[in-house]
Scaffold this active site. Structure first.
Site, PDB file in Angstrom:
ATOM      1  N   ASN A   9      12.480  17.344 -17.458  1.00  0.00           N
ATOM      2  CA  ASN A   9      12.108  17.537 -16.066  1.00  0.00           C
ATOM      3  C   ASN A   9      11.981  16.154 -15.423  1.00  0.00           C
ATOM      4  O   ASN A   9      10.999  15.450 -15.644  1.00  0.00           O
ATOM      5  CB  ASN A   9      10.768  18.293 -16.000  1.00  0.00           C
ATOM      6  CG  ASN A   9      10.250  18.437 -14.586  1.00  0.00           C
ATOM      7  OD1 ASN A   9      10.980  18.183 -13.623  1.00  0.00           O
ATOM      8  ND2 ASN A   9       8.998  18.857 -14.454  1.00  0.00           N
ATOM      9  N   LYS A  11      11.571  15.478 -12.371  1.00  0.00           N
ATOM     10  CA  LYS A  11      10.693  15.523 -11.186  1.00  0.00           C
ATOM     11  C   LYS A  11      11.352  14.786 -10.009  1.00  0.00           C
ATOM     12  O   LYS A  11      12.576  14.729  -9.942  1.00  0.00           O
ATOM     13  CB  LYS A  11       9.315  14.951 -11.518  1.00  0.00           C
ATOM     14  CG  LYS A  11       8.730  15.560 -12.788  1.00  0.00           C
ATOM     15  CD  LYS A  11       7.272  15.259 -12.960  1.00  0.00           C
ATOM     16  CE  LYS A  11       6.825  15.746 -14.333  1.00  0.00           C
ATOM     17  NZ  LYS A  11       5.393  15.726 -14.497  1.00  0.00           N
ATOM     18  N   HIS A  94       6.036  25.469 -12.286  1.00  0.00           N
ATOM     19  CA  HIS A  94       5.480  24.229 -12.841  1.00  0.00           C
ATOM     20  C   HIS A  94       4.109  23.963 -12.214  1.00  0.00           C
ATOM     21  O   HIS A  94       3.891  24.262 -11.033  1.00  0.00           O
ATOM     22  CB  HIS A  94       6.433  23.062 -12.551  1.00  0.00           C
ATOM     23  CG  HIS A  94       6.069  21.818 -13.303  1.00  0.00           C
ATOM     24  ND1 HIS A  94       5.071  20.980 -12.877  1.00  0.00           N
ATOM     25  CD2 HIS A  94       6.530  21.299 -14.460  1.00  0.00           C
ATOM     26  CE1 HIS A  94       4.949  19.981 -13.744  1.00  0.00           C
ATOM     27  NE2 HIS A  94       5.824  20.150 -14.716  1.00  0.00           N
ATOM     28  N   GLU A  96       2.778  21.426 -11.056  1.00  0.00           N
ATOM     29  CA  GLU A  96       2.792  20.610  -9.832  1.00  0.00           C
ATOM     30  C   GLU A  96       3.176  21.456  -8.622  1.00  0.00           C
ATOM     31  O   GLU A  96       2.705  21.219  -7.507  1.00  0.00           O
ATOM     32  CB  GLU A  96       3.727  19.401 -10.014  1.00  0.00           C
ATOM     33  CG  GLU A  96       3.095  18.370 -10.957  1.00  0.00           C
ATOM     34  CD  GLU A  96       4.075  17.549 -11.757  1.00  0.00           C
ATOM     35  OE1 GLU A  96       5.273  17.513 -11.436  1.00  0.00           O
ATOM     36  OE2 GLU A  96       3.628  16.922 -12.753  1.00  0.00           O
ATOM     37  N   GLU A 164       2.292  24.522 -20.716  1.00  0.00           N
ATOM     38  CA  GLU A 164       2.010  23.148 -20.305  1.00  0.00           C
ATOM     39  C   GLU A 164       0.556  23.054 -19.856  1.00  0.00           C
ATOM     40  O   GLU A 164       0.243  23.332 -18.682  1.00  0.00           O
ATOM     41  CB  GLU A 164       2.930  22.750 -19.152  1.00  0.00           C
ATOM     42  CG  GLU A 164       4.398  22.758 -19.513  1.00  0.00           C
ATOM     43  CD  GLU A 164       5.168  21.731 -18.692  1.00  0.00           C
ATOM     44  OE1 GLU A 164       5.847  20.899 -19.298  1.00  0.00           O
ATOM     45  OE2 GLU A 164       5.047  21.734 -17.465  1.00  0.00           O
ATOM     46  N   GLY A 170       1.648  14.302 -18.008  1.00  0.00           N
ATOM     47  CA  GLY A 170       1.701  12.977 -17.418  1.00  0.00           C
ATOM     48  C   GLY A 170       0.467  12.135 -17.683  1.00  0.00           C
ATOM     49  O   GLY A 170       0.287  11.079 -17.081  1.00  0.00           O
ATOM     50  N   SER A 210       3.066  15.353 -22.238  1.00  0.00           N
ATOM     51  CA  SER A 210       3.047  14.075 -22.945  1.00  0.00           C
ATOM     52  C   SER A 210       3.776  14.124 -24.293  1.00  0.00           C
ATOM     53  O   SER A 210       3.333  13.520 -25.266  1.00  0.00           O
ATOM     54  CB  SER A 210       1.601  13.585 -23.108  1.00  0.00           C
ATOM     55  OG  SER A 210       0.988  13.418 -21.839  1.00  0.00           O
TER      56      SER A 210
END
Ligand code: PEP
Length: 253
Positions: A9, A11, A94, A96, A164, A170, A210
């Site tokens: 991904n 992003k 996702h 985000e 996730e 991240g 991560s």
């Protein structure tokens, strides 16, 4: 036997030149015998060009999001029918998107329907945030995300589910493989309850948060983890290739 899947991904990263270079670097280092399916998910604007670079190659391409309506006055949005000309996969839900763009389970459900209708394989992301984990609510949150996102969706679909944990994305604070396995075992049992055992046993489950070349084998050695969704480390061709190589060492043949 479920094939190992490693998905990248990107992003909202890379300029056009970097996106092309990253793709070329991966193409030149990928080992097609590694029994690992590799997917890259660049930003929308590069999908057409990157899909050309990937023509006839083993690396597959996906989008990072989609809008559920077919077409019309939805300024700035991209539909599944548009994506289906360039992509095989699409990331949906996702964290985000949930955090910054208001994607609820209901919206995720609509996006899944539109993706499936257009023969895209959705990578459905679920995961609890830190507060939810600390309150002991991880299974409850992930269970509700699955139930509501998959509400009234037929089981005869290609579907990938990515667990996730938001606190691991991240942050460099990857979940231990035991923590990931606990929830991913739960996810498989939840899918069996929603659909049936055969369906659940054949679903590809990814861990994301991560992931690096140093920890990917720990995850893939767990019985309910079939691959990884990789953010940060997928922006460096060598680091991403190292993850794929390590995955190949433990991938089922
Ligand atoms: C992600 O954004 O899906 C992700 C897993 O990111 P990272 O690997 O950087 O934690």
């Amino acid at each position: 036997m479920i094939k190992t899947l490693i998905a990248a991904n990107w992003k909202m990263n890379t300029n056009f030149g970097e996106a092309q270079q990253l793709t070329r670097d991966l193409l030149s280092s990928i080992n097609d015998d590694a029994h690992v399916e590799t997917v890259i998910c660049p930003p929308f604007v590069y999908l057409q060009e990157i899909s050309k670079l990937l023509e006839g190659q083993s690396i597959k391409i996906g989008a990072q999001n989609v809008y559920f309506e077919e077409k019309g006055a939805y300024t700035g949005e991209i539909s599944s029918s548009m994506l289906s000309d360039f992509c095989e996969y699409v990331i949906i839900g996702h964290s985000e998107r949930r955090q910054f763009f208001g994607d609820t389970n209901e919206i995720v459900n609509k996006k899944l329907r539109s993706a499936i209708e257009h023969s895209l394989t959705p990578i459905l992301c679920v995961g609890e945030n830190l507060e939810e984990r600390e309150n002991g609510d991880a299974e409850h949150v992930v269970g509700a995300q699955l139930e509501e996102s998959l509400n009234n969706i037929e089981k005869t679909v290609n579907l990938v589910v990515a667990y996730e944990p938001v606190w691991a994305i991240g942050t460099g604070k990857a979940a231990t493989s035991d923590i990931a396995e606990d929830i991913m075992r739960f996810i498989r049992s939840k899918l069996a309850a929603i659909y049936d055992n055969t369906f659940a046993d054949n679903i590809t489950l990814l861990y994301g948060g991560s992931v690096t070349a140093d920890n990917v084998k720990d995850y893939l050695s767990q019985p309910n983890i079939n691959g990884a969704l990789v953010g940060g480390a997928s922006l460096d061709a060598q680091k991403f290739q190292d993850i794929i190589d390590k995955a190949g060492e433990v991938a089922p043949l």
